[in-house]
Write a protein that holds these residues in place. Structure first.
Motif, PDB file in Angstrom:
ATOM      1  N   ARG A 107       0.825  -1.203   0.000  1.00 29.65           N
ATOM      2  CA  ARG A 107       0.000   0.000   0.000  1.00 29.65           C
ATOM      3  C   ARG A 107       0.863   1.258   0.000  1.00 29.65           C
ATOM      4  N   ALA A 108       1.931   1.258   0.793  1.00 25.17           N
ATOM      5  CA  ALA A 108       2.823   2.418   0.829  1.00 25.17           C
ATOM      6  C   ALA A 108       3.479   2.651  -0.532  1.00 25.17           C
ATOM      7  N   LYS A 109       3.674   1.576  -1.286  1.00 25.29           N
ATOM      8  CA  LYS A 109       4.305   1.680  -2.597  1.00 25.29           C
ATOM      9  C   LYS A 109       3.332   2.157  -3.664  1.00 25.29           C
ATOM     10  N   VAL A 110       2.095   1.644  -3.657  1.00 21.01           N
ATOM     11  CA  VAL A 110       1.177   1.883  -4.784  1.00 21.01           C
ATOM     12  C   VAL A 110       0.179   3.008  -4.519  1.00 21.01           C
ATOM     13  N   GLY A 111       0.157   3.540  -3.305  1.00 17.70           N
ATOM     14  CA  GLY A 111      -0.746   4.653  -3.019  1.00 17.70           C
ATOM     15  C   GLY A 111      -2.209   4.252  -3.099  1.00 17.70           C
ATOM     16  N   ASP A 112      -2.971   4.946  -3.916  1.00 19.02           N
ATOM     17  CA  ASP A 112      -4.420   4.720  -3.991  1.00 19.02           C
ATOM     18  C   ASP A 112      -4.821   3.617  -4.968  1.00 19.02           C
ATOM     19  N   ALA A 113      -3.873   2.992  -5.640  1.00 16.62           N
ATOM     20  CA  ALA A 113      -4.217   1.904  -6.565  1.00 16.62           C
ATOM     21  C   ALA A 113      -4.900   0.767  -5.814  1.00 16.62           C
ATOM     22  N   ARG A 114      -5.784   0.060  -6.491  1.00 18.30           N
ATOM     23  CA  ARG A 114      -6.526  -1.017  -5.832  1.00 18.30           C
ATOM     24  C   ARG A 114      -5.645  -2.246  -5.611  1.00 18.30           C
ATOM     25  N   ILE A 115      -5.843  -2.867  -4.451  1.00 23.65           N
ATOM     26  CA  ILE A 115      -5.169  -4.123  -4.117  1.00 23.65           C
ATOM     27  C   ILE A 115      -6.234  -5.193  -3.932  1.00 23.65           C
ATOM     28  N   LEU A 116      -6.150  -6.257  -4.731  1.00 22.29           N
ATOM     29  CA  LEU A 116      -7.045  -7.402  -4.615  1.00 22.29           C
ATOM     30  C   LEU A 116      -6.258  -8.576  -4.059  1.00 22.29           C
ATOM     31  N   VAL A 117      -6.845  -9.293  -3.112  1.00 21.32           N
ATOM     32  CA  VAL A 117      -6.148 -10.398  -2.456  1.00 21.32           C
ATOM     33  C   VAL A 117      -6.918 -11.697  -2.663  1.00 21.32           C
ATOM     34  N   ALA A 118      -6.186 -12.732  -3.053  1.00 24.05           N
ATOM     35  CA  ALA A 118      -6.706 -14.106  -3.060  1.00 24.05           C
ATOM     36  C   ALA A 118      -6.008 -14.846  -1.936  1.00 24.05           C
ATOM     37  N   LEU A 119      -6.766 -15.368  -0.980  1.00 23.92           N
ATOM     38  CA  LEU A 119      -6.180 -15.930   0.232  1.00 23.92           C
ATOM     39  C   LEU A 119      -6.585 -17.391   0.406  1.00 23.92           C
ATOM     40  N   GLU A 120      -5.573 -18.250   0.578  1.00 22.76           N
ATOM     41  CA  GLU A 120      -5.805 -19.661   0.895  1.00 22.76           C
ATOM     42  C   GLU A 120      -5.353 -19.929   2.324  1.00 22.76           C
ATOM     43  N   PRO A 121      -6.242 -20.365   3.231  1.00 24.77           N
ATOM     44  CA  PRO A 121      -5.829 -20.734   4.588  1.00 24.77           C
ATOM     45  C   PRO A 121      -5.159 -22.106   4.560  1.00 24.77           C
ATOM     46  N   ARG A 122      -3.838 -22.122   4.383  1.00 20.97           N
ATOM     47  CA  ARG A 122      -3.141 -23.359   4.068  1.00 20.97           C
ATOM     48  C   ARG A 122      -2.354 -23.951   5.241  1.00 20.97           C
ATOM     49  N   SER A 123      -1.777 -23.101   6.102  1.00 19.13           N
ATOM     50  CA  SER A 123      -0.975 -23.631   7.207  1.00 19.13           C
ATOM     51  C   SER A 123      -1.861 -24.410   8.177  1.00 19.13           C
ATOM     52  N   ASN A 124      -1.238 -25.237   8.995  1.00 26.28           N
ATOM     53  CA  ASN A 124      -2.007 -25.998   9.977  1.00 26.28           C
ATOM     54  C   ASN A 124      -2.783 -25.072  10.907  1.00 26.28           C
ATOM     55  N   SER A 125      -2.135 -23.998  11.340  1.00 23.48           N
ATOM     56  CA  SER A 125      -2.808 -23.059  12.243  1.00 23.48           C
ATOM     57  C   SER A 125      -3.986 -22.385  11.547  1.00 23.48           C
TER      58      SER A 125
END
Length: 475
Positions: A370-388
């Motif tokens: 976010r600090a690098k791209v400013g107001d550009a949109r960030i989309l996240v694809a998240l996989e809960p993969r670790s055991n925790s």
């Protein structure tokens, strides 16, 4: 001597195999999933690989079986090994006794940043001709291999001398180069439930940070702190502990007892301090005990990366390098695969692959972007993969960790034992779930637009989702 390694295609055990082969031993091994890239790397070293775990793989009997920590009782190869009374040892114990004994070991421990910091420390030492050996839980860009013994001729530097940088020195005539190792707190083997890092006996140990993780083996943070204190107990008084000045959990570990000189690091506090010159962490000034050392400009982002840099710089200096001479090497550091790795850019959309296993790692990575791209949109694809993650131990912290994301698609496989709506409902309309990777990719395609940054976050393979998404965008 013929070694058979059980679990040979894991990152750590694959590194053990490579080191054993470099020592001239005959090495073979078994794994449940023998496939590239690890299989290709090992076969290129002349290591025979066997698919699956069967008694036949241990016939005729090898001289020694090296057992990975993924092995359990009930595994056919393990049961045969025990019934036949074959000689066996854990991977960390073999490494400690065979490779690390007599070496000047620099160990990198912490919940987050171990692989990057270990890679950076090895790169810094290599840049000044110290030719370190290393074992890293990933493939560092500057070396292209996850493990090597290291060259001879590197200086040894341990016992306290005078001087501004408090260098450690043992003997200038010692021909062995230092060895840098990623020091994991996960347990050692089915027969040794201590953390791996107690086998390494480092002279210099980085304690980078400490949070609750590994919910499958640790009941609480205090249990992990006890293991970290076991590591502290192994560092000699003529060694060095490099400790994050911001981390209260590590301060509690040291309060249990400390017999080794400590140097701290932090942003605006500690013995080694950084002052950000760019908000995204891509440039910062360094000082040591109030004296300016110089400036770093590099390609990594985020406050967490700056802390990793300070830790590596402090450890390399403790091992005998000159801090000022190390600074230029930051600009040539190539990070580890899957640490905010840019895997493609198409239609004005940049796509990243990131290794994520904990809410803090997610939050700091996204904050740096976010600090690098400013107001550009960030989309996240998240996989809960670790055991925790799969156990739901971090469920409450996931939504806050995604504060810098404009949209999130959460991979909610049917077998996930908890309801991902706990996360997506807390994202105030920014989150949705997908039951399969294919559905996740389609959901992202429906939202993405030019100028966006798409980050795939998982500490597993994610079914190659980042590259599949790039291909889908290009198609």
């Amino acid at each position: 001597m013929r070694l058979h390694i059980l679990g040979i295609c894991g990152t750590f055990m694959g590194g053990v195999a490579a080191l054993a082969r470099e020592l001239g031993l005959t090495v073979e091994g078994s794994d449940a999933a023998v496939y590239p890239p690890m299989s290709t790397q090992l076969e290129a070293l002349g290591i025979r690989l066997m698919d699956g775990y069967t008694a036949e793989h241990l016939q005729p009997a090898p001289d020694l079986v090296v057992v990975g920590n993924a092995m359990t009782r009930g595994n056919p190869a393990v049961e045969h090994m025990l019934d036949a009374r074959l000689r066996y040892v854990s991977g960390p114990q073999w490494l400690g006794e065979t490779v690390l004994a007599g070496r000047e070991v620099l160990a990198v421990a912490g919940t987050h940043g171990k692989t990057t910091t270990t890679s950076l420390l090895a790169h810094l030492l290599d840049s000044v001709g110290m030719a370190p050996g290393f074992l890293i839980g990933g493939v560092p860009g500057n070396f292209g291999v996850s493990a090597r013994l290291g060259g001879e001729g590197g200086q040894s530097h341990f016992s306290k001398t005078s001087g501004e940088n408090h260098t450690l020195r043992k003997s200038d005539s010692d021909p062995l180069s230092p060895f840098v190792i990623e020091a994991d707190e996960y347990d050692t083997a089915f027969f040794d439930k201590r953390s791996k890092f107690v086998h390494y006996r480092p002279r210099v140990a980085i304690l980078n940070n400490l949070e609750y993780d590994h919910a499958d083996i640790f009941p609480d943070l205090a249990a992990i702190q006890r293991q970290f204190h076991h590591l502290v107990r192994t560092v000699p008084r003529n060694g060095r502990l490099i400790v994050n000045a911001h981390d209260a959990a590590l301060a509690q570990v040291l309060a249990m007892g400390c017999w080794t000189p400590v140097e701290t690091f932090g942003i605006g506090q500690g013995d080694w301090q950084a002052r950000l010159l760019e908000a995204d962490g891509s440039a910062f000034a360094v000082q040591y005990c109030g004296v300016a050392v110089g400036e770093v400009r590099w390609s990594l982002l985020g406050r967490h990366s700056v802390l990793n840099a300070l830790a590596a710089l402090a450890a390399a200096t403790a091992a005998g390098a000159d801090a000022r001479e190390l600074l230029p090497a930051f600009a040539t550091f190539e990070s580890v695969k899957r640490r905010m790795e840019l895997v493609g850019e198409t239609g004005g959309v940049r796509v990243y692959d990131d290794f994520a296993h904990h809410p803090t790692a997610i939050a700091t990575t996204l904050a740096g972007l976010r600090a690098k791209v400013g107001d550009a949109r960030i989309l996240v694809a998240l996989e809960p993969r670790s055991n925790s993650m799969r156990l739901g131990a971090h469920a409450a912290g996931l939504a806050p960790s995604l504060a810098d994301a404009d949209a999130v698609v959460f991979l909610h496989r049917p077998e996930l034992p908890w309801d991902a709506a706990r996360v997506t409902d807390a994202l105030a309309g920014r989150g949705r779930t997908a039951a399969t990777v294919a559905a996740l990719i389609e959901a992202l395609r429906g939202q993405v637009r030019p100028g966006d940054h798409v980050v795939f976050m998982s500490n597993g393979g994610f079914e190659n989702a980042p590259r599949r998404f790039v291909q889908a965008m290009e198609g």
